[in-house]
Enzyme design. Structure first.
Site, short mmCIF file in Angstrom:
data_model
loop_
_atom_site.label_atom_id
_atom_site.label_comp_id
_atom_site.label_asym_id
_atom_site.label_seq_id
_atom_site.Cartn_x
_atom_site.Cartn_y
_atom_site.Cartn_z
N ASP A 24 -2.68 44.36 17.06
CA ASP A 24 -3.00 45.76 16.76
C ASP A 24 -3.09 46.01 15.26
O ASP A 24 -2.08 45.97 14.56
CB ASP A 24 -1.91 46.66 17.38
CG ASP A 24 -2.26 48.13 17.27
OD1 ASP A 24 -3.43 48.46 17.01
OD2 ASP A 24 -1.36 48.97 17.45
N ASP A 81 -10.61 49.94 12.99
CA ASP A 81 -9.60 49.53 13.98
C ASP A 81 -10.21 48.46 14.89
O ASP A 81 -11.30 48.63 15.41
CB ASP A 81 -9.21 50.77 14.80
CG ASP A 81 -8.11 50.48 15.83
OD1 ASP A 81 -7.28 49.60 15.58
OD2 ASP A 81 -8.09 51.16 16.87
#
Ligand SMILES: *[C@@H]1O[C@H](CO)[C@@H](O)[C@H](O)[C@H]1NC(C)=O
Ligand SMILES: *[C@@H]1O[C@H](CO)[C@@H](O)[C@H](O)[C@H]1NC(C)=O
Ligand SMILES: *[C@@H]1O[C@H](CO)[C@@H](O)[C@H](O)[C@H]1NC(C)=O
Ligand SMILES: *[C@@H]1O[C@H](CO)[C@@H](O)[C@H](O)[C@H]1NC(C)=O
Length: 431
Positions: free
Chosen positions: A103, A313
């Protein structure tokens, strides 16, 4: 540079000669797409388009969880954790494999550890701290306790403990610990990093899924895998994501060391703005060109784009644009494509077309970040979500704009945290 990178690790790495070979110039590990056949989440009964639809829905949920605080900055507890890529690491001696969520929107590395107060069901065997001869807890007065900022002293004794949560209310509480973390490189060797700080979570719940055992944070925060591996050599890493419909055949890569610095023609570079909390990589979206016509992003009071207005992201599928800006570009996209428009099969998409394979009439799209014009492939902006339906994968949001992973596929994307830059190079990631 390569030699320095190797030699600094030779102080600390066991089996230095094997590691030195892997580290010469850097090393790459596999990023496992959650929907690829290598992923423990893989469901062979699903069609590729069902997987695509699921990825899109996950992305919609992820961005809805990402609310901004009063300073307009996302905070630790807002990102949804079910990100799109997984990473396989080992912890401890003997090494235990951990398949974790990779992540870029969180910093801590953590795994579930017994004795548990409350843990979610996990298919893979647990990392048992007592079974690792190199495991150590961290004292709450030690510097290692402050590598991660959400720590405190245990009620009894002086164990450094942490507590952190994600936007979907997933959370983890545990002991800050140190142990050897190992990565298996794409050339088949193992690289190990002793004394890495991670969380041994004994109270964990949320949307992690039974096939993962924790999270590996890749954010700019000090506790992330990338920051801890970078150390004094300067922190940089890169990844190359293979196109969604090739994830079953080819491997996406995460690269460390000097290999992560791009060379050669075709590189564009933009400043990366790392805000105080160091949780996300912010970049500045200035505009987008559709078939050569440029549209500008404006700030709330009508001037130019606000610096750091977008997060890049790896965990979210779609690209989320400020809704007022999205409304400017949508007519230009729809004017370019002359195909029937079926009903949007997934709530959240705005432009869908009856089409499969290469989208006929897809406009050329260039994304303008400060100092970097990124020329997209058609599949960076259009996503086939059903057998005959392809949708524009740029969508509007009134929350935090995000540059998602479909837009990043087939680019080598290099993060230089030391210089504060992000570089893109068109690349055949399946190669
Ligand atoms: C993770 O690594 C271990 C050891 O190399 C291997 O047995 C396992 O299959 C890997 N898991 C995935 C999902 O790649
Ligand atoms: C966490 O630390 C406490 C205090 O040292 C200890 O009693 C407990 O067993 C540890 N839990 C785990 C999961 O390591
Ligand atoms: C990260 O570490 C550096 C150097 O130790 C320190 O100056 C900085 O404040 C830390 N950042 C955070 C967010 O804790
Ligand atoms: C997709 O289009 C093809 C060709 O037009 C057609 O044969 C097929 O039935 C369509 N599939 C679906 C699920 O609509």
């Amino acid at each position: 540079m390569a030699t320095r990178f190797v030699s600094s690790f030779c102080f600390v790495i066991l089996l230095c000669s094997a590691a030195a070979e892997a580290l010469e110039g850097g090393f790459s590990v596999e990023l496992i797409h959650r929907d690829s056949h290598k992923s423990p989440f893989y469901d062979p009964s699903e069609t590729p388009f069902q997987r695509a639809g699921k990825a899109a829905r996950r992305s919609i949920a992820r961005v809805r969880g990402l609310r901004t605080n009063d300073e307009g900055e996302p905070s630790a507890d807002i990102s949804r954790i079910d990100a799109d890529y997984l990473i396989n690491i080992t912890i401890g001696t003997p090494p235990m494999s951990i398949v974790a969520i990779a992540d870029t929107g969180s910093d801590l590395i953590w795994t579930q550890c017994p004795p548990c107060q409350n843990c979610f069901p996990q298919v893979a065997p647990w990392f048992n701290p007592r079974a690792s001869s190199t495991y150590a807890q961290v004292d709450c007065n030690s510097d290692k306790c402050h590598v991660f900022d959400l720590t405190f002293c245990s009620r009894q004794g002086s164990t450094c403990q942490y507590s952190t949560s994600y936007g979907d209310r997933s959370y983890t509480v545990g002991n800050i610990s140190t142990d050897i973390i190992g990565l298996s490189t794409l050339t088949g060797s193992a690289v190990t990093f002793p004394g890495m700080v991670f969380g041994c979570g004994f109270n964990n719940d949320g949307l992690y899924g039974i096939h993962t055992s924790g999270v590996v944070g890749l954010s700019p925060g000090n506790a992330s895998l990338v920051s801890q591996i970078g150390g004094n050599e300067g922190t940089h890493f890169a990844y190359c994501l293979v196109p969604f419909f090739s994830t079953s055949k080819y491997t996406s890569k995460l690269t460390f060391g000097s290999d992560a610095l791009l060379t050669g023609p075709g590189i564009v570079t933009t400043p990366m703005i790392i805000k105080s909390k160091r949780l996300y990589y912010h970049i500045t979206l200035e505009g987008i060109s559709i078939n050569g016509k440029r549209f500008e992003v404006s700030g709330s009071s009508g001037q130019g784009a606000v610096t750091g207005n977008m997060i890049i992201d790896s965990g979210t599928t779609l690209t989320w644009l400020p809704s007022d800006f999205y409304r400017q570009i949508e007519p230009a996209v729809s004017a370019a494509i002359d195909l029937p428009r079926p009903k949007d099969p997934i709530e959240g998409y705005n432009l869908c077309y009856t089409s499969s394979g290469v989208l006929k009439g897809a406009p050329s799209i260039t994304v303008h970040f400060t100092g970097a014009d990124v020329v997209l492939n058609w599949y960076n902006a259009f996503f086939q979500v059903e057998e005959n339906i392809t949708c524009f994968s740029f969508v509007p949001t009134d929350d935090q704009p995000m540059y998602g992973n479909l837009a990043q596929m087939d680019f080598m994307i290099s993060y230089d945290l030391t210089l504060g830059t992000l570089s893109f190079k068109p690349y055949d990631c399946a190669n």
